[in-house]
Design a protein around this motif. Structure first.
Motif, PDB file in Angstrom:
ATOM      1  N   LEU A 148      30.524  19.108  39.897  1.00 33.98           N
ATOM      2  CA  LEU A 148      30.622  19.721  38.492  1.00 33.98           C
ATOM      3  C   LEU A 148      31.647  20.822  38.618  1.00 33.98           C
ATOM      4  CD1 LEU A 148      26.937  20.280  37.680  1.00 33.98           C
ATOM      5  CD2 LEU A 148      28.343  18.649  36.616  1.00 33.98           C
ATOM      6  N   ASP A 149      31.869  21.628  39.666  1.00 41.29           N
ATOM      7  CA  ASP A 149      32.791  22.445  39.660  1.00 41.29           C
ATOM      8  C   ASP A 149      34.109  22.171  39.656  1.00 41.29           C
ATOM      9  OD1 ASP A 149      30.757  24.377  39.785  1.00 41.29           O
ATOM     10  OD2 ASP A 149      30.577  24.516  42.043  1.00 41.29           O
ATOM     11  N   SER A 150      34.288  20.881  40.329  1.00 43.37           N
ATOM     12  CA  SER A 150      35.811  20.321  40.437  1.00 43.37           C
ATOM     13  C   SER A 150      36.204  19.531  39.235  1.00 43.37           C
ATOM     14  CB  SER A 150      35.849  19.370  41.791  1.00 43.37           C
ATOM     15  OG  SER A 150      34.935  18.367  41.490  1.00 43.37           O
ATOM     16  N   GLY A 151      34.799  19.381  38.279  1.00 38.88           N
ATOM     17  CA  GLY A 151      35.442  18.740  37.123  1.00 38.88           C
ATOM     18  C   GLY A 151      35.509  17.035  37.018  1.00 38.88           C
ATOM     19  N   VAL A 152      35.142  16.576  38.658  1.00 34.33           N
ATOM     20  CA  VAL A 152      35.118  15.281  38.779  1.00 34.33           C
ATOM     21  C   VAL A 152      33.940  14.438  38.253  1.00 34.33           C
ATOM     22  CG1 VAL A 152      35.224  13.402  40.750  1.00 34.33           C
ATOM     23  CG2 VAL A 152      36.713  15.529  40.946  1.00 34.33           C
ATOM     24  N   PRO A 153      34.050  13.459  37.381  1.00 36.01           N
ATOM     25  CA  PRO A 153      33.067  12.959  36.883  1.00 36.01           C
ATOM     26  C   PRO A 153      32.445  11.919  37.831  1.00 36.01           C
ATOM     27  CG  PRO A 153      35.139  11.753  36.044  1.00 36.01           C
ATOM     28  CD  PRO A 153      35.518  13.126  36.912  1.00 36.01           C
ATOM     29  N   SER A 154      31.252  11.232  37.468  1.00 34.95           N
ATOM     30  CA  SER A 154      30.544  10.321  38.113  1.00 34.95           C
ATOM     31  C   SER A 154      31.602   9.006  38.361  1.00 34.95           C
ATOM     32  CB  SER A 154      29.327   9.704  37.508  1.00 34.95           C
ATOM     33  OG  SER A 154      28.607  10.868  37.893  1.00 34.95           O
ATOM     34  N   PRO A 155      31.488   7.885  39.081  1.00 37.31           N
ATOM     35  CA  PRO A 155      30.541   7.979  40.063  1.00 37.31           C
ATOM     36  C   PRO A 155      30.752   8.948  41.356  1.00 37.31           C
ATOM     37  CG  PRO A 155      32.207   6.291  40.189  1.00 37.31           C
ATOM     38  CD  PRO A 155      32.786   7.135  39.074  1.00 37.31           C
ATOM     39  N   VAL A 156      29.947   9.213  42.051  1.00 36.79           N
ATOM     40  CA  VAL A 156      29.934   9.878  43.482  1.00 36.79           C
ATOM     41  C   VAL A 156      29.842   8.718  44.378  1.00 36.79           C
ATOM     42  CG1 VAL A 156      29.074  11.301  45.121  1.00 36.79           C
ATOM     43  CG2 VAL A 156      28.570  11.990  42.810  1.00 36.79           C
ATOM     44  N   VAL A 157      30.950   8.636  45.319  1.00 37.63           N
ATOM     45  CA  VAL A 157      30.811   7.492  46.240  1.00 37.63           C
ATOM     46  C   VAL A 157      30.430   7.979  47.533  1.00 37.63           C
ATOM     47  CG1 VAL A 157      32.735   5.765  47.211  1.00 37.63           C
ATOM     48  CG2 VAL A 157      33.082   6.615  44.814  1.00 37.63           C
ATOM     49  N   LEU A 158      29.628   7.045  48.204  1.00 39.60           N
ATOM     50  CA  LEU A 158      29.043   7.392  49.410  1.00 39.60           C
ATOM     51  C   LEU A 158      29.071   5.958  50.109  1.00 39.60           C
ATOM     52  CD1 LEU A 158      25.584   9.088  48.389  1.00 39.60           C
ATOM     53  CD2 LEU A 158      27.805   9.946  49.376  1.00 39.60           C
ATOM     54  N   ASN A 159      30.175   5.849  50.886  1.00 38.03           N
ATOM     55  CA  ASN A 159      30.448   4.703  51.632  1.00 38.03           C
ATOM     56  C   ASN A 159      29.412   4.192  52.741  1.00 38.03           C
ATOM     57  OD1 ASN A 159      32.624   4.000  49.945  1.00 38.03           O
ATOM     58  ND2 ASN A 159      34.046   5.381  50.978  1.00 38.03           N
ATOM     59  N   THR A 160      28.995   5.248  53.551  1.00 36.74           N
ATOM     60  CA  THR A 160      28.429   4.880  54.705  1.00 36.74           C
ATOM     61  C   THR A 160      27.082   4.674  54.598  1.00 36.74           C
ATOM     62  OG1 THR A 160      28.041   7.573  54.961  1.00 36.74           O
ATOM     63  CG2 THR A 160      29.999   6.545  56.007  1.00 36.74           C
ATOM     64  N   VAL A 161      26.168   4.957  53.785  1.00 36.30           N
ATOM     65  CA  VAL A 161      24.916   4.556  53.678  1.00 36.30           C
ATOM     66  C   VAL A 161      24.623   3.162  52.955  1.00 36.30           C
ATOM     67  CG1 VAL A 161      24.473   5.894  51.634  1.00 36.30           C
ATOM     68  CG2 VAL A 161      22.455   5.236  52.882  1.00 36.30           C
TER      69      VAL A 161
END
Length: 361
Positions: free
Chosen positions: A64-77
């Motif tokens: 939220l603070d960085s203003g980056v919208p979704s999606p959140v990428v989680l490659n390792t799981v």
């Protein structure tokens, strides 16, 4: 006087079922993840994740603070493991499966979910089998899960031959293999253990594009070459000429200028008399002078249940409290086969353990 206020509880099952229906439900979702190598899209709810898990609280606050919208990428799981994590966060319960529990355990450790970690550990112990045990050992060593590591090693000790033939064994890291090789209770002939380590090193060499001996170097010191029979030593010497496994180095020049080469074999003292003759291992068991069979583990104080009296591996050096008669320098026991180089020097270790172990240069 009756209490003016009290907390009362409704039925837990309908509440849990209602929350479970929100797992990966795009309705009212305000955060979207892309997880695993398959890049599966998963929907969730910020407020619920943030209040249940500090990892997600920090992750989503940064988002939220960085203003980056979704999606959140989680490659390792992997996606299946991530959905299990969400199920636990939403409902405080989780459906675990044998084929994916180690991935859920890994995620629980990485996300700091201690309750989920404990649930996974309990489940792993219940479903532990030959195919799973080496993979579980790797996870235990990686994350410092001591009790799980002990249980895995104990299981492998009881099913050594089967476990050494699994894919999980070939995929162990050097640190995990070291933990296993340090066991005194492996029910397997030492020659089979050498062959298994060679196979493990070959796989690592192919993956890392490095020489077999270089890959094997961190672990070969735990191979107890002094427990091999003369014929097995001769075979190992010949194999080592064709494909180096046991690293060698020039130690010093002996009398007459000959080079003394010694290996990294475990338990080979450089100086000092032997405390006792070392055991011979057949099929993972030791045969004592009375024909009694005992396990691979050398016990302290000579309490060896009918086997040969030997010290623990870390105590295989002589001392004033365990004197032995001196043996003739450079001569094998009467009737011993004539062996060259490496094999001959290890036979000397059988007779008087003050000798070094040697390999041909």
């Amino acid at each position: 006087m009756e209490a003016s206020a009290m907390m009362v509880h409704g039925q837990a099952v309908p509440f849990s079922a209602a929350l479970r229906s929100l797992v990966n439900n795009p309705r009212h979702s305000d955060v979207r993840f892309v997880v695993g190598p398959e890049r599966q899209e998963v929907f969730a709810h910020r407020c619920l994740l943030a209040c249940r898990c500090n990892f997600f609280q920090r992750l989503l606050s940064t988002d939220l603070d960085s203003g980056v919208p979704s999606p959140v990428v989680l490659n390792t799981v992997p996606a299946e493991a991530f959905l299990a994590v969400l199920e636990f966060l939403y409902t405080n319960s989780v459906t675990l499966h044998r084929h994916s529990v180690l991935e859920v355990l890994t995620a629980a450790v990485e996300y700091g979910l201690e309750d989920l970690r404990e649930l996974c550990l309990e489940f792993v112990v219940k479903v532990l089998d030959v195919e799973l045990v080496c993979e579980a050992l790797q996870v235990a060593v990686t994350f410092g899960l001591g009790p799980l590591q002990e249980q895995c090693i104990a299981f492998i000790e009881a099913h050594s031959q089967e476990a050494l033939q699994t894919r999980g064994f070939l995929e162990l890291s050097a640190s995990a293999l070291l933990a296993l090789l340090r066991s005194d209770r492996l029910c397997v002939d030492e020659a089979e253990l050498v062959r298994a380590v060679r196979g493990w090193a070959r796989v690592g060499a192919a993956v890392l594009e490095r020489p077999v001996a270089e890959v094997a170097a961190p672990v070969v010191g735990e191979l107890r070459l002094e427990l091999l029979a003369p014929a097995e030593l001769s075979t190992l010497e010949e194999q080592n000429r064709r494909e180096a496994l046991i690293p060698v180095r020039t130690r010093e020049r002996g009398e007459g200028g000959e080079a003394l080469i010694h290996s990294a074999a475990r338990g080979a003292p450089e100086t000092g008399p032997a405390t006792a003759q070392l055991p011979r291992v057949f099929g993972g068991e030791r045969v004592g002078p009375e024909g009694l069979r005992s396990d691979r583990r050398p016990l302290a104080g000579g309490a060896d249940r009918g086997g040969l009296e030997v010290p623990r591996p870390a105590e295989r050096k002589g001392g004033p409290e365990h004197p032995v008669p001196p043996a003739a320098e450079g001569h094998p026991a009467p009737g011993a086969p004539l062996l060259s180089g490496f094999a001959f020097q290890v036979m000397q270790f059988h007779n008087h353990a003050g000798r070094i172990l040697s390999l041909p240069g």
